[in-house]
Design a protein around this motif. Structure first.
Motif, PDB file in Angstrom:
ATOM      1  N   LYS A  47      42.368  47.293  36.374  1.00 23.36           N
ATOM      2  CA  LYS A  47      42.890  48.118  37.464  1.00 23.36           C
ATOM      3  C   LYS A  47      43.908  49.137  36.970  1.00 23.36           C
ATOM      4  N   SER A  48      44.590  48.847  35.876  1.00 26.22           N
ATOM      5  CA  SER A  48      45.581  49.800  35.363  1.00 26.22           C
ATOM      6  C   SER A  48      44.929  51.095  34.902  1.00 26.22           C
ATOM      7  N   ALA A  49      43.610  51.056  34.678  1.00 23.62           N
ATOM      8  CA  ALA A  49      42.871  52.263  34.285  1.00 23.62           C
ATOM      9  C   ALA A  49      42.081  52.839  35.450  1.00 23.62           C
ATOM     10  N   GLY A  50      42.248  52.283  36.644  1.00 23.44           N
ATOM     11  CA  GLY A  50      41.548  52.797  37.807  1.00 23.44           C
ATOM     12  C   GLY A  50      40.140  52.266  37.977  1.00 23.44           C
ATOM     13  N   VAL A  51      39.812  51.159  37.328  1.00 25.25           N
ATOM     14  CA  VAL A  51      38.484  50.563  37.499  1.00 25.25           C
ATOM     15  C   VAL A  51      38.347  50.028  38.922  1.00 25.25           C
ATOM     16  N   ASP A  52      37.310  50.459  39.618  1.00 26.43           N
ATOM     17  CA  ASP A  52      37.086  50.002  40.990  1.00 26.43           C
ATOM     18  C   ASP A  52      35.704  49.390  41.182  1.00 26.43           C
ATOM     19  N   GLU A  53      34.925  49.277  40.081  1.00 31.33           N
ATOM     20  CA  GLU A  53      33.627  48.611  40.147  1.00 31.33           C
ATOM     21  C   GLU A  53      33.371  47.882  38.830  1.00 31.33           C
ATOM     22  N   MET A  54      32.989  46.616  38.950  1.00 30.80           N
ATOM     23  CA  MET A  54      32.663  45.820  37.782  1.00 30.80           C
ATOM     24  C   MET A  54      31.213  45.365  37.863  1.00 30.80           C
ATOM     25  N   ILE A  55      30.531  45.426  36.731  1.00 31.51           N
ATOM     26  CA  ILE A  55      29.151  44.950  36.620  1.00 31.51           C
ATOM     27  C   ILE A  55      29.189  43.684  35.784  1.00 31.51           C
ATOM     28  N   LEU A  56      28.861  42.567  36.396  1.00 28.97           N
ATOM     29  CA  LEU A  56      28.871  41.291  35.694  1.00 28.97           C
ATOM     30  C   LEU A  56      27.514  41.059  35.056  1.00 28.97           C
ATOM     31  N   ALA A  57      27.468  41.074  33.732  1.00 29.59           N
ATOM     32  CA  ALA A  57      26.243  40.803  32.988  1.00 29.59           C
ATOM     33  C   ALA A  57      26.083  39.294  32.943  1.00 29.59           C
ATOM     34  N   SER A  58      25.374  38.767  33.914  1.00 36.11           N
ATOM     35  CA  SER A  58      25.300  37.319  34.124  1.00 36.11           C
ATOM     36  C   SER A  58      24.000  36.752  33.580  1.00 36.11           C
ATOM     37  N   GLY A  59      23.904  35.446  33.615  1.00 32.00           N
ATOM     38  CA  GLY A  59      22.711  34.750  33.154  1.00 32.00           C
ATOM     39  C   GLY A  59      22.884  33.278  33.453  1.00 32.00           C
ATOM     40  N   HIS A  60      23.409  32.524  32.473  1.00 33.06           N
ATOM     41  CA  HIS A  60      23.707  31.111  32.665  1.00 33.06           C
ATOM     42  C   HIS A  60      24.692  30.942  33.822  1.00 33.06           C
ATOM     43  N   LEU A  61      24.375  30.064  34.755  1.00 29.43           N
ATOM     44  CA  LEU A  61      25.216  29.774  35.925  1.00 29.43           C
ATOM     45  C   LEU A  61      25.421  31.002  36.821  1.00 29.43           C
ATOM     46  N   HIS A  62      24.405  31.875  36.873  1.00 29.32           N
ATOM     47  CA  HIS A  62      24.516  33.067  37.713  1.00 29.32           C
ATOM     48  C   HIS A  62      24.818  32.711  39.173  1.00 29.32           C
ATOM     49  N   ASP A  63      24.131  31.718  39.712  1.00 30.61           N
ATOM     50  CA  ASP A  63      24.306  31.369  41.123  1.00 30.61           C
ATOM     51  C   ASP A  63      25.719  30.882  41.411  1.00 30.61           C
ATOM     52  N   VAL A  64      26.290  30.122  40.485  1.00 27.52           N
ATOM     53  CA  VAL A  64      27.674  29.652  40.640  1.00 27.52           C
ATOM     54  C   VAL A  64      28.628  30.841  40.635  1.00 27.52           C
ATOM     55  N   LEU A  65      28.378  31.771  39.736  1.00 26.53           N
ATOM     56  CA  LEU A  65      29.212  32.966  39.637  1.00 26.53           C
ATOM     57  C   LEU A  65      29.138  33.797  40.905  1.00 26.53           C
ATOM     58  N   TYR A  66      27.912  34.021  41.405  1.00 26.66           N
ATOM     59  CA  TYR A  66      27.744  34.844  42.599  1.00 26.66           C
ATOM     60  C   TYR A  66      28.407  34.198  43.810  1.00 26.66           C
ATOM     61  N   GLU A  67      28.285  32.894  43.944  1.00 26.30           N
ATOM     62  CA  GLU A  67      28.888  32.208  45.088  1.00 26.30           C
ATOM     63  C   GLU A  67      30.412  32.320  45.060  1.00 26.30           C
ATOM     64  N   ALA A  68      30.998  32.276  43.877  1.00 27.43           N
ATOM     65  CA  ALA A  68      32.461  32.333  43.766  1.00 27.43           C
ATOM     66  C   ALA A  68      33.011  33.746  43.889  1.00 27.43           C
ATOM     67  N   ILE A  69      32.269  34.738  43.406  1.00 27.25           N
ATOM     68  CA  ILE A  69      32.765  36.114  43.319  1.00 27.25           C
ATOM     69  C   ILE A  69      32.225  36.997  44.436  1.00 27.25           C
ATOM     70  N   GLY A  70      30.945  36.874  44.739  1.00 21.98           N
ATOM     71  CA  GLY A  70      30.348  37.720  45.765  1.00 21.98           C
ATOM     72  C   GLY A  70      30.215  39.160  45.314  1.00 21.98           C
ATOM     73  N   GLU A  71      30.241  40.085  46.272  1.00 24.13           N
ATOM     74  CA  GLU A  71      30.035  41.506  45.979  1.00 24.13           C
ATOM     75  C   GLU A  71      31.314  42.331  46.063  1.00 24.13           C
ATOM     76  N   SER A  72      32.410  41.651  46.307  1.00 19.31           N
ATOM     77  CA  SER A  72      33.730  42.293  46.284  1.00 19.31           C
ATOM     78  C   SER A  72      34.752  41.224  45.950  1.00 19.31           C
ATOM     79  N   TYR A  73      35.654  41.550  45.020  1.00 16.46           N
ATOM     80  CA  TYR A  73      36.611  40.539  44.573  1.00 16.46           C
ATOM     81  C   TYR A  73      37.858  41.232  44.051  1.00 16.46           C
ATOM     82  N   GLY A  74      39.001  40.816  44.541  1.00 15.80           N
ATOM     83  CA  GLY A  74      40.260  41.392  44.064  1.00 15.80           C
ATOM     84  C   GLY A  74      40.367  42.882  44.284  1.00 15.80           C
ATOM     85  N   GLY A  75      39.716  43.394  45.327  1.00 19.13           N
ATOM     86  CA  GLY A  75      39.761  44.819  45.607  1.00 19.13           C
ATOM     87  C   GLY A  75      38.817  45.649  44.759  1.00 19.13           C
ATOM     88  N   VAL A  76      37.902  44.987  44.054  1.00 14.23           N
ATOM     89  CA  VAL A  76      36.963  45.669  43.170  1.00 14.23           C
ATOM     90  C   VAL A  76      35.537  45.369  43.628  1.00 14.23           C
TER      91      VAL A  76
END
Length: 230
Positions: free
Chosen positions: A42-71
Motif C-alpha cells: 500500500k505504501s506504493a499505491g497498490v490497490d489490486e493484488m493477483i494471487l497466483a494460487s494452486g495448492h489450497l486455492h479453495d481455503v485461500l479464496y474462502e479466507a480472502i475473497g475478492e476484496s481484502y484490506g482495502g485491496v
C-alpha cells in the motif's frame, strides 16, 4: 498499481503446519502474512493484488475473497505446477499497467514499497530487492556492479560471510516478459533472471524473513515487526 503474490506452492518444508493452511495465511504476531504484505504494498499505491494460487486455492479464496484490506483481489489459479516463472506468466494475464510488483507469499519485510518504485527507471527491465544477510550460505546471492546493475547470481555456497540475498520481491516493467521462454513451466530465478539485460538491485539492510522453514517461522512469530532502520 498491481502486485502478483506467488502463493500456490506445496510448502513441503513446513510439514504439517501448511497441510491445511497456506503460508500466506499463517499467523505472525497477531496478523497474517498477507496483512503484513498489504501494508508493504500500500505504501506504493497498490490497490489490486493477483494471487497466483494452486495448492489450497479453495481455503485461500474462502479466507480472502475478492476484496481484502482495502485491496481488490484476483486469482490466477494454476491447474498444474508451473514453477515461479510460469506462475508469474499465468498471473500477468491480469496485469494491465507497468510497473508491477511480484513477491513470494512467504516473505515478511519492514520496508516501504515506495522506495522500490522511486528507484525503478524506465530503461530497467526490473528491480530486485537485495537484502543484506550476515550469513549468505543458505541463500542465493546477488552480484552487482557499482551502478547496482546485476551481473550474476550465485547459488547457495558453503561460505559463512555477509552478502546480498535475493529478497524475493521484484518490481518489473512490462519488458520483463520479453525474456520469458516459450513454454508454460519455468523458473524466474534460473530461466529468466540470468538472461535479462537491464536488471538492477535495490540493496537494503532491513528486517526481512523468509518463513519457508520452521525455524524462520518460529523466529518471525517471536521477533518480526520490531522497528528497524533503513
Amino acid at each position: 498499481m498491481q502486485a502478483i503474490i506467488l502463493c500456490g506452492g506445496l510448502s513441503t518444508r513446513l510439514g504439517d503446519i501448511t497441510q491445511t493452511v497456506p503460508k500466506i495465511l499463517l499467523d505472525i504476531r497477531g496478523r497474517t502474512v498477507i496483512d503484513w504484505q498489504i501494508d508493504f504494498l500500500k505504501s506504493a499505491g497498490v490497490d489490486e493484488m493477483i494471487l497466483a494460487s494452486g495448492h489450497l486455492h479453495d481455503v485461500l479464496y474462502e479466507a480472502i475473497g475478492e476484496s481484502y484490506g482495502g485491496v481488490r483481489i484476483r486469482y490466477a489459479k494454476e491447474e498444474k505446477r508451473l514453477g515461479t516463472g510460469g506462475a508469474i506468466q499465468n498471473a500477468m494475464q491480469y496485469v494491465s499497467a507497468s510497473p508491477f510488483f511480484v513477491l513470494n507469499g512467504d516473505i515478511l519485510l519492514n520496508l516501504p514499497a515506495s522506495k522500490m518504485v522511486d528507484s525503478l527507471q524506465p530503461e530497467m527491465d526490473g528491480l530486485l530487492l537485495g537484502v543484506l544477510v550476515k550469513d549468505i550460505s543458505t541463500y542465493g546471492e546477488i552480484i552487482s556492479d557499482h551502478q547496482d546493475r546485476i551481473t550474476a547470481f550465485r547459488e547457495k555456497q558453503p561460505v559463512h560471510r555477509s552478502g546480498y540475498a535475493n529478497g524475493a520481491v521484484y518490481l518489473f516493467n512490462q519488458s520483463i516478459a520479453n525474456y520469458f521462454p516459450e513454454r508454460d513451466v519455468f523458473s524466474i530465478e534460473r530461466d529468466v533472471f540470468p538472461y535479462v539485460q537491464n536488471l538492477y538491485v535495490l540493496k537494503a539492510e532491513i528486517d526481512w524473513i523468509d518463513i519457508g522453514v520452521p525455524e524462520r517461522l518460529a523466529y518471525a512469530r517471536q521477533h518480526f515487526g520490531m522497528p528497524v532502520g533503513w
